[in-house]
Motif scaffolding. Structure first.
Motif, mmCIF file in Angstrom:
data_model
loop_
_atom_site.group_PDB
_atom_site.id
_atom_site.type_symbol
_atom_site.label_atom_id
_atom_site.label_comp_id
_atom_site.label_asym_id
_atom_site.label_seq_id
_atom_site.Cartn_x
_atom_site.Cartn_y
_atom_site.Cartn_z
ATOM 1 N N THR A 1 40.528 48.167 43.798
ATOM 2 C CA THR A 1 41.176 47.320 42.797
ATOM 3 C C THR A 1 42.615 47.797 42.696
ATOM 4 O OG1 THR A 1 39.121 47.134 41.546
ATOM 5 C CG2 THR A 1 41.157 46.546 40.392
ATOM 6 N N TYR B 1 41.025 40.320 34.368
ATOM 7 C CA TYR B 1 40.068 39.915 35.403
ATOM 8 C C TYR B 1 39.156 38.861 34.764
ATOM 9 C CZ TYR B 1 36.621 40.181 39.127
ATOM 10 O OH TYR B 1 35.792 39.869 40.171
ATOM 11 N N GLU C 1 42.768 47.697 36.696
ATOM 12 C CA GLU C 1 42.338 46.297 36.790
ATOM 13 C C GLU C 1 43.038 45.428 35.752
ATOM 14 O OE1 GLU C 1 38.102 45.250 37.526
ATOM 15 O OE2 GLU C 1 38.195 44.407 35.507
ATOM 16 N N LYS D 1 41.350 42.610 44.402
ATOM 17 C CA LYS D 1 40.169 43.450 44.609
ATOM 18 C C LYS D 1 39.683 43.184 46.020
ATOM 19 C CE LYS D 1 37.582 43.604 40.269
ATOM 20 N NZ LYS D 1 37.084 44.934 39.937
ATOM 21 N N HIS E 1 42.269 33.636 32.206
ATOM 22 C CA HIS E 1 40.874 34.047 32.013
ATOM 23 C C HIS E 1 40.355 33.614 30.653
ATOM 24 C CE1 HIS E 1 42.362 37.106 29.406
ATOM 25 N NE2 HIS E 1 41.198 37.676 29.269
ATOM 26 N N LYS F 1 34.069 33.381 36.199
ATOM 27 C CA LYS F 1 34.829 32.824 37.327
ATOM 28 C C LYS F 1 35.012 31.322 37.106
ATOM 29 C CE LYS F 1 34.832 36.677 39.818
ATOM 30 N NZ LYS F 1 33.882 37.056 40.861
ATOM 31 N N GLU G 1 39.803 39.193 46.535
ATOM 32 C CA GLU G 1 39.997 38.383 45.321
ATOM 33 C C GLU G 1 41.417 38.630 44.810
ATOM 34 O OE1 GLU G 1 35.478 38.986 43.479
ATOM 35 O OE2 GLU G 1 37.179 39.930 42.498
ATOM 36 N N TYR H 1 48.055 34.259 31.786
ATOM 37 C CA TYR H 1 46.799 34.415 32.529
ATOM 38 C C TYR H 1 45.811 33.348 32.057
ATOM 39 C CZ TYR H 1 48.003 38.862 34.661
ATOM 40 O OH TYR H 1 48.582 39.843 35.423
ATOM 41 N N GLU I 1 39.351 33.570 45.686
ATOM 42 C CA GLU I 1 38.741 34.562 46.566
ATOM 43 C C GLU I 1 38.561 33.986 47.964
ATOM 44 O OE1 GLU I 1 35.238 35.147 43.994
ATOM 45 O OE2 GLU I 1 34.046 34.285 45.606
ATOM 46 N N TYR J 1 42.796 32.344 39.617
ATOM 47 C CA TYR J 1 41.967 33.303 40.353
ATOM 48 C C TYR J 1 41.511 32.619 41.645
ATOM 49 C CZ TYR J 1 37.633 35.663 41.709
ATOM 50 O OH TYR J 1 36.653 36.311 42.424
ATOM 51 N N TRP K 1 44.080 37.577 41.363
ATOM 52 C CA TRP K 1 44.293 36.865 40.098
ATOM 53 C C TRP K 1 45.665 37.249 39.576
ATOM 54 C CZ3 TRP K 1 41.358 41.168 40.648
ATOM 55 C CH2 TRP K 1 41.498 42.206 39.731
ATOM 56 N N HIS L 1 47.268 40.862 40.960
ATOM 57 C CA HIS L 1 46.110 41.753 40.977
ATOM 58 C C HIS L 1 45.209 41.375 42.147
ATOM 59 C CE1 HIS L 1 46.675 43.358 36.826
ATOM 60 N NE2 HIS L 1 47.278 42.192 36.634
#
Ligand SMILES: [Fe+2]
Length: 216
Positions: free
Chosen positions: A165, A51, A47, A155, A110, A55, A98, A108, A126, A124, A100, A153
């Motif tokens: 994942t 992640y 993962e 999921k 996050h 969200k 999902e 990134y 979904e 990200y 990302w 990435h």
């Protein structure tokens, strides 16, 4: 939002060229494989640390626009089309997908790592597969960050199947992929199962690729 109105014609065309990969159980010849619709299950991969811890407010399938914003993320547009199926090739309606990945600068989202990140990139997103197991994202080509080849990435949550994942790679980056520590750990069939070919789209807006995800 823009993403809900995007044409499905491109996906229909790409579905016609859907590759069939892998060997399952006693199915051995290519003809038998095609007949059975056997697929290599998409291999799970790490993962990673990025992640989303929380969200973002906007989690739709259009990663190039944040909320009601009008300024688009920087980078080459990537339309990611695909389908979620089981190992026999049966599509899975309603599966949640999902994704990302980092922005065009390789950052990134996050956590705010620095002020240079692209503030218009969603980071990200979904979506849920439609009645034919198809999904769609609009995003940008991920940038690069030290130590990895380009990747997205993802999921997948599909009822009655193991949560998957994993990571998606690009065929045009094959040289870098083969030097990537995580990609290297896959068998050749697994490499094929997580590598996507992208092609320029007719309207000149970036590229488009089709990625089939096979859940166990
Ligand atoms: Fe990553």
């Amino acid at each position: 939002m823009e993403n809900s109105n995007i044409s499905r014609r491109r996906m229909v065309g790409l579905l016609g060229a859907l590759p069939v990969a892998g060997v399952v159980g006693a199915v051995t010849s290519k003809a038998e494989m095609l007949q059975a619709g056997a697929r290599t299950v998409t291999p799970p991969q790490t993962e990673g640390p990025f992640y989303p811890r929380t969200k973002p407010a906007d989690i739709d399938n259009n990663l190039i626009l944040m909320g009601e914003g009008i300024e688009r993320a920087t980078g080459e547009q990537l339309e990611l089309l695909g389908r979620v199926v089981d190992r026999h090739g049966n599509h899975i309606s309603g599966a949640k997908v999902e994704i990302w990945h980092c922005d065009h600068l390789g950052v990134y989202h996050h956590v705010r790592l620095d002020d240079t990140q692209d503030e218009h990139f969603q980071g990200y997103g979904e979506t849920r597969c439609d009645g034919e197991g198809k999904y769609r994202f609009l995003t940008v080509q991920p940038g690069l960050y030290p130590g990895r080849t380009r990747h997205i990435h993802f999921k997948v949550f599909a009822e009655g199947h193991r949560t998957l994942t994993s990571q998606l790679y690009f065929e045009q980056d094959m040289k870098a992929n083969l030097r990537d520590g995580i990609y290297q750990g896959l068998t050749s069939a697994e490499k094929k199962a997580v590598t996507m070919q992208v092609n320029p789209v007719n309207d000149g807006k970036g590229r488009s690729g089709f990625f089939e995800i096979v859940v166990a």
